[in-house]
Scaffold this active site. Structure first.
Site, PDB file in Angstrom:
ATOM      1  N   THR A 164       0.780  -1.329   0.063  1.00 62.03           N
ATOM      2  CA  THR A 164       0.203  -0.029   0.097  1.00 62.03           C
ATOM      3  C   THR A 164       0.853   1.029   0.098  1.00 62.03           C
ATOM      4  OG1 THR A 164      -1.923  -1.153   1.294  1.00 62.03           O
ATOM      5  CG2 THR A 164      -1.990   1.244   1.258  1.00 62.03           C
ATOM      6  N   GLU A 168       0.885   4.049  -2.834  1.00 65.66           N
ATOM      7  CA  GLU A 168       0.681   5.712  -2.496  1.00 65.66           C
ATOM      8  C   GLU A 168       1.816   6.634  -2.736  1.00 65.66           C
ATOM      9  OE1 GLU A 168      -2.197   6.658  -2.137  1.00 65.66           O
ATOM     10  OE2 GLU A 168      -3.166   4.643  -1.737  1.00 65.66           O
ATOM     11  N   ASP A 196      -3.874   6.003 -18.476  1.00 64.58           N
ATOM     12  CA  ASP A 196      -2.903   6.151 -17.483  1.00 64.58           C
ATOM     13  C   ASP A 196      -1.638   7.092 -17.866  1.00 64.58           C
ATOM     14  OD1 ASP A 196      -1.373   4.491 -18.691  1.00 64.58           O
ATOM     15  OD2 ASP A 196      -0.816   3.234 -16.866  1.00 64.58           O
ATOM     16  N   ALA A 205      -9.182  -1.144 -18.034  1.00 68.43           N
ATOM     17  CA  ALA A 205     -10.518  -0.274 -18.057  1.00 68.43           C
ATOM     18  C   ALA A 205     -11.063  -0.026 -16.580  1.00 68.43           C
ATOM     19  CB  ALA A 205     -11.624  -1.145 -18.649  1.00 68.43           C
ATOM     20  N   ASP A 233      -1.424  -7.691  -2.151  1.00 63.55           N
ATOM     21  CA  ASP A 233       0.100  -7.207  -2.386  1.00 63.55           C
ATOM     22  C   ASP A 233       0.632  -8.533  -2.652  1.00 63.55           C
ATOM     23  OD1 ASP A 233      -0.631  -5.088  -0.944  1.00 63.55           O
ATOM     24  OD2 ASP A 233       0.579  -5.252   0.827  1.00 63.55           O
TER      25      ASP A 233
END
Ligand SMILES: [Zn+2]
Length: 260
Positions: A164, A168, A196, A205, A233
């Site tokens: 995560t 981020e 992107d 999509a 993960d």
């Protein structure tokens, strides 16, 4: 920066090292969210394995960005620090109360990473990756991570391997989700301005969970292994070469005083 302009300038040649301060925010009893120092250190290890694509690590299949992270050793006043700060405040734990106005370190010089309940999300950055200039240098410029998705081994499967934070920090350095604005155009140059804004990630999509291989955008394999998807993960293994270039461009263009 709503397009990507890859080029020799953004190739991962020189090593860039980013100082990190981790603000551990737990509830007023200092119980929920009280992440250990060891877990913080494990998270920094994961971040470096993933961004450097360290051979033999879970991120070994990715592209080496030559970007590294280290816990700050000097605070904004010039004093020695562990790079870990701790607070027991239920309002802040609930991701409320504009805590960053009180506790942020100079956001032009430190990556400010907060752990709390992240308002129920796994994590977030409070700005659009396309517009880091809007937040850079402001106290709110930050990465927020739900403590239950923090560190390795983190508290909750399947977000227990520290990815995560990798995801981020990808946003923090200018990356969109691989499925941002849908399939877009598959071929250059339009793939740098649609989807992107990256050409070497397949059209995608929508977001995906789990680790099941599937297809999208007319039969193209979903990039379930990319850090900028939302898969488990355990199946994430890397950034692409052009994602690395976009991050290095963001670092040089929008966060020029951050890395050492
Ligand atoms: Zn995201």
């Amino acid at each position: 920066m709503d397009q990507t302009v890859p080029g020799p300038l953004w190739q991962p040649t020189t090593l860039r090292r980013i100082p990190v301060v981790v603000h551990v925010i737990s509830d007023a009893a200092c119980v929920n969210g009280n992440v250990t120092d060891a877990l913080v250190h494990s998270q920094l290890t994961v971040l470096n394995e993933d961004f450097r694509a360290v051979a033999g690590s879970p991120g070994g299949a990715g592209v080496d960005s030559k970007i590294e992270f280290f816990l700050a050793t000097v605070d904004p006043s010039g004093n020695p620090t562990t790079g870990i700060r701790r607070y027991c405040n239920t309002t802040w734990y609930q991701d409320q109360g504009s805590y960053w106005l009180t506790i942020a370190w100079d956001t032009t010089r430190y990556l400010n990473l907060y752990t709390n309940s992240a308002a129920g999300s796994r994590g977030y950055v409070p700005f659009l990756p396309a517009d880091p200039a809007g937040a850079v240098g402001q106290p709110q410029d930050r990465v927020v991570i739900n403590w239950q998705a923090f560190g390795r081994v983190g508290p909750v499967v399947p977000y227990h391997k520290g990815r995560t934070v990798t995801h981020e920090v990808g946003h923090y350095l200018g990356l969109f989700h691989t499925y941002y604005s849908g399939c877009g155009t598959a071929t250059a140059p339009a793939c740098y301005t649609t989807g992107d804004r990256i050409c070497d990630t397949p059209p995608n999509a929508t977001s995906h969970k789990g680790c099941t291989a599937s297809t999208s955008c007319g039969g193209v394999p979903v990039p379930i292994q990319n850090y900028m998807e939302l898969t488990d993960d355990a199946c994430m293994t890397g950034f692409s070469a052009e994602q690395v270039q976009r991050m290095r461009c963001t670092l040089a263009s929008f966060r020029s005083t951050l890395a050492q």
